[in-house]
Write an enzyme that holds these catalytic residues in place. Structure first.
Site, short mmCIF file in Angstrom:
data_model
loop_
_atom_site.label_atom_id
_atom_site.label_comp_id
_atom_site.label_asym_id
_atom_site.label_seq_id
_atom_site.Cartn_x
_atom_site.Cartn_y
_atom_site.Cartn_z
N SER A 324 53.94 -24.17 24.55
CA SER A 324 54.02 -24.07 25.93
C SER A 324 54.41 -22.58 26.30
O SER A 324 53.80 -21.45 26.13
CB SER A 324 55.29 -25.02 26.13
N LYS A 349 49.67 -26.05 23.89
CA LYS A 349 50.11 -26.97 24.83
C LYS A 349 49.87 -25.93 26.24
O LYS A 349 50.31 -24.97 26.47
CB LYS A 349 51.56 -27.33 24.92
N GLN A 353 53.05 -29.08 34.50
CA GLN A 353 53.57 -30.19 34.99
C GLN A 353 54.60 -29.79 36.25
O GLN A 353 55.14 -29.03 36.30
CB GLN A 353 54.47 -31.12 34.22
#
Length: 494
Positions: A324, A349, A353
């Site tokens: 991430s 990743k 979101q």
């Protein structure tokens, strides 16, 4: 459509239940006057709305024709089902069912209790095992253990799959329900049954939960052929990380460092704003440090305000536990910062979101965007490949020894092979590392037992196995044979 700092909301997947902070970053997108450039159309999207406007939208949707079918099912169950059912049970189940239908491990529903636990988890410390997890192909999977945590000390590794918690299967549970079984008070114990890639039999690992302080930045220096290299390790990207990074970087630059290594191995990610502020130290304003792409393929690019790069070289350490926000940093430094990436391919990743409150204390966290590297690459489920690939010594990848009956002469199995690799890593010579327990292996075991004041049986019983495991973990943590860091320092001054 641009990122606006005051709208950034940290979303940390299952971290709130395990105690790990900084797993995944959530970004809330809104119109702003920030100095970013992007493309867009004039049609207003949900993410363009203010918080009040979003709430009004949610309320207006309650009477829409599309919900007639849901409303009919709700009334049918309430009026005719064999047993009485609470309204809240049906509503929560409907929302959970919609989220499950997305088949996206990063889009989740958090009820009021879970949100409260989440809010508690972002304080300065937390109780847990200190590991970040996600749902990968339907399996509760370790992304990375936190530095100096019970999870790291017990030998949990990225990509370990959690099968059972204290003997109870987690199959079929959603992520939050599964990891809530792991969460517990400081000092309490939990046993995890783990499936590890490349290991034929499940591993049973006992951990003692602890209070984990959220120190995320560690700095040091090393001399390399007469030059001074600064090393900054970032264990996650949380609220104070960027400030601490700037403080440590300033101290290193006061020492006139000749180069810098940024270590994000095992870093599962965290706040977008943290990695953003760190990158603004290194990526010049003529190149974006990240791009955000919406469902229509429209991209927004984000820039720093600095004129040029640092006057010293930078290398970045990554591994399979770098996810991430760590991958945002690695991708930006590789493509726009001229940095070498050293280590192994990262987690992969590449989605973003947003947290959307539902008005009653509950929240939906939903995937709305992709993030892309400066050159527009999407690394989701692929990871970022290093420019210089190097693995650690074999003993870094050993597994906990599960010894029910002693390992002894003439046995030939994976457990023996694992023990031989440990012995070799600790400086004892087992003769071979192919899994055959021969006389040289027995002699090495006796030498190890003698040095550790154990009975010199030449057999690996539970006591010997536990000591082997503890010594290997300690050697890994002390970093005396960190081949990846050695290579990162080497390429720094090539």
């Amino acid at each position: 459509m641009n990122l606006k700092k005051r709208y950034i909301a940290v979303i940390m997947a299952a971290a709130l239940l395990l105690g790990a902070v900084g797993a995944y970053f959530g970004v809330q997108l809104a119109q702003s006057q920030d100095s970013t450039a992007g493309q867009g159309n004039s049609s207003e999207k949900f993410t363009d709305l203010s918080a009040d406007e979003q709430q009004q939208f949610m309320e207006s949707a309650q009477g829409s024709e599309q919900l007639d079918k849901v409303n009919k099912a709700f009334n049918l169950i309430k009026d005719s089902y064999l047993e009485d059912v609470e309204d809240s049970q049906l509503i929560e189940g409907a929302i959970q069912g919609m989220m499950d239908s997305l088949e996206d491990p990063y889009s989740v529903y958090m009820d009021q209790e879970t949100v409260e636990e989440f809010n508690h988890s972002i304080e300065s410390s937390f109780e847990g095992i200190g590991a970040e997890v996600s749902m990968v192909e339907g399996k509760v999977t370790i992304i990375a253990p936190i530095k100096d945590s019970p999870a790291e000390e017990a030998g949990l590794k990225p990509n370990d799959q959690i099968l059972k918690v204290d003997g109870e299967s987690v199959e079929g549970l959603d992520l939050y329900d599964a990891v809530s079984k792991i969460r517990g008070e400081q000092g309490s114990k939990v046993t995890l049954e783990i499936n590890r890639p490349g290991v034929s039999d499940p591993l049973n690992i006992e951990l003692t939960r602890d209070d984990i302080p959220l120190e995320t930045v560690y700095a040091d220096t090393e001399e390399v052929n007469g030059k001074t290299a600064g090393i900054i390790e970032i264990t996650s990207f949380s609220e104070g990380t960027a400030k601490r990074f700037d403080e440590e970087l300033a101290k290193l630059e006061e020492k006139n460092i000749d180069g810098l290594v940024i270590d994000v191995r095992g870093n599962p990610g965290g706040l977008f704003t943290a990695v953003e502020d760190i990158l603004k130290n290194f990526i010049p304003k003529d190149t974006p440090y990240v791009q955000i792409e919406d469902r229509n393929g429209e991209k927004s690019r984000y820039f720093s305000e600095i004129e040029g790069k640092k006057g010293y070289p930078v290398s970045v350490l990554i591994d399979e536990g770098s996810a991430s926000a760590s991958e945002i940093l690695a991708g930006a430094m590789k493509e726009a910062g001229d940095a070498e990436l050293v280590g192994t391919t990262s987690f992969g990743k590449g989605t973003v979101q947003q947290a959307i409150p539902l008005g009653d204390g509950s929240t939906i966290k939903m995937t709305l965007f992709k993030w892309l590297t400066p050159e527009g690459n999407w690394i989701h489920e692929k990871g970022i490949e290093p420019t210089v690939e190097i693995k650690q010594p074999d003993y870094f990848y050993t597994n906990p020894l599960q010894v029910e009956e002693p390992l002894e002469l003439n046995q030939n199995n994976d457990q023996v092979k694992n023990a031989q690799i440990m012995l070799s890593g600790l400086g004892y010579e087992p003769g071979n590392k192919d899994g055959l327990f021969d006389q040289k292996t027995a002699t090495a075991v006796q030498q190890f037992q003698g040095d550790k004041s154990l009975d010199q049986t030449g057999k690996i019983d539970e006591q010997t196995a536990n000591k082997l495991q503890a010594d290997i973990v300690e050697k890994i943590r002390e970093g005396s044979n960190d081949k990846q860091k050695e290579k990162a320092l080497e390429v720094l001054f090539q």
